[in-house]
Design an enzyme around this catalytic site. Structure first.
Site, PDB file in Angstrom:
ATOM      1  NE  ARG A   1      -5.954  -9.222  -0.829  1.00 13.89           N
ATOM      2  CZ  ARG A   1      -6.211  -8.789   0.416  1.00 13.89           C
ATOM      3  NH1 ARG A   1      -7.113  -7.872   0.633  1.00 13.89           N
ATOM      4  NH2 ARG A   1      -5.542  -9.282   1.442  1.00 13.89           N
TER       5      ARG A   1
ATOM      6  CG  ASN B   1     -10.247   1.521  -0.830  1.00 13.07           C
ATOM      7  OD1 ASN B   1     -10.714   0.386  -0.803  1.00 13.07           O
ATOM      8  ND2 ASN B   1      -8.951   1.766  -0.870  1.00 13.07           N
TER       9      ASN B   1
ATOM     10  CG  ASP C   1     -28.292  -4.964  -1.410  1.00 13.06           C
ATOM     11  OD1 ASP C   1     -27.917  -5.176  -2.577  1.00 13.06           O
ATOM     12  OD2 ASP C   1     -28.876  -5.818  -0.710  1.00 13.06           O
TER      13      ASP C   1
ATOM     14  CG  HIS D   1     -12.647  -8.574  -1.639  1.00 10.88           C
ATOM     15  ND1 HIS D   1     -12.413  -8.217  -2.953  1.00 10.88           N
ATOM     16  CD2 HIS D   1     -11.678  -7.928  -0.906  1.00 10.88           C
ATOM     17  CE1 HIS D   1     -11.337  -7.424  -3.010  1.00 10.88           C
ATOM     18  NE2 HIS D   1     -10.881  -7.232  -1.785  1.00 10.88           N
TER      19      HIS D   1
ATOM     20  CB  SER E   1      -3.180  -3.088  -3.798  1.00 10.34           C
ATOM     21  OG  SER E   1      -4.421  -3.663  -3.420  1.00 10.34           O
TER      22      SER E   1
ATOM     23  CG  HIS F   1      -9.909  -1.629  -4.783  1.00  7.63           C
ATOM     24  ND1 HIS F   1     -10.347  -1.881  -3.511  1.00  7.63           N
ATOM     25  CD2 HIS F   1     -10.945  -1.867  -5.614  1.00  7.63           C
ATOM     26  CE1 HIS F   1     -11.606  -2.285  -3.564  1.00  7.63           C
ATOM     27  NE2 HIS F   1     -11.997  -2.284  -4.821  1.00  7.63           N
TER      28      HIS F   1
ATOM     29  CE1 TYR G   1      -3.799  -2.275   0.122  1.00 11.58           C
ATOM     30  CE2 TYR G   1      -2.803  -3.218   2.090  1.00 11.58           C
ATOM     31  CZ  TYR G   1      -3.742  -3.270   1.083  1.00 11.58           C
ATOM     32  OH  TYR G   1      -4.627  -4.315   1.028  1.00 11.58           O
TER      33      TYR G   1
END
Ligand code: DQA
Length: 144
Positions: free
Chosen positions: A110, A73, A86, A79, A101, A99, A22
Site C-alpha cells: 500500500r 479514493n 492513465d 496500488h 487510512s 485515502h 476504516y
C-alpha cells in the site's frame, strides 16, 4: 462549482468493513458529511461508487467534461491500476486522491500509489475528514 467524488472498489462496504482501520461511518454517512460542507459553500457535489474498474474509468473520462474538480479514493486500484492512472491523466480538471487510512503505515504493497502522480495531490490517513479537506482545497483552487 461542480465536484465529483468517486469511491472505488469495496468502499460500499464502509461501516462494516475492517472498522478498526476504516471506522464505523458508512459511505452514506461520509457522502452526507461532504454534501453538508458543499452546500455551505454553494457547491454542487455528486457521488459515484463502483467495484468495476471500467465503470470508474468511464466516469473519470466524463468528469473531464462535466465537473470542475474531482476527489477520488481509488481504493485498492491505487496500488496497481495503470489504466486508472492513465484515465486520470486524460482529464485536465483539478484532481485529488484521498485515502481514509494512512496507507504508509500499513502493508508495504500500500506504500506505493500509481494513481497519485496523475493527481494534483494526495491526502491519506485523516479519516473521512480527508474528503472535506480535499473539497476545501478544490474551493481554494477555484477562488485563487
Ligand atoms: C484505502 C486504502 C487502500 O489501500 C485500500 O485498498 C482501500 C481503502 C483507504 O481509503 O484507506 O480499499 O483507499
Amino acid at each position: 462549482m461542480k465536484i465529483l467524488i468517486i469511491h472505488g472498489v469495496n468502499l460500499n462496504m464502509l461501516g462494516e468493513r475492517e472498522t478498526d482501520i476504516y471506522g464505523s461511518e458508512t459511505l452514506e454517512d461520509i457522502n452526507a458529511k461532504i454534501k453538508n460542507v458543499a452546500t455551505e459553500n454553494n457547491t454542487t457535489v455528486s457521488f459515484f461508487q463502483s467495484n468495476t474498474e471500467s465503470e470508474i474509468i468511464d466516469k473519470i473520462h466524463s468528469a473531464g467534461k462535466t465537473v470542475d474538480g474531482l476527489i477520488i479514493n481509488p481504493a485498492a486500484h491505487t496500488h496497481y491500476s495503470y489504466a486508472l492512472r492513465d484515465a486520470l491523466a486524460c482529464i485536465k480538471i483539478p484532481k485529488i486522491e484521498v485515502h481514509i487510512s494512512n496507507v504508509y503505515t500499513r502493508e508495504s504493497f500500500r506504500h506505493h500509489s500509481v494513481t497519485a502522480a496523475s493527481c494534483n495531490g494526495q491526502i491519506t490517513g485523516l479519516g473521512s475528514n480527508g474528503y472535506i479537506l480535499a473539497l476545501q482545497w478544490l474551493l481554494m483552487t477555484k477562488n485563487a
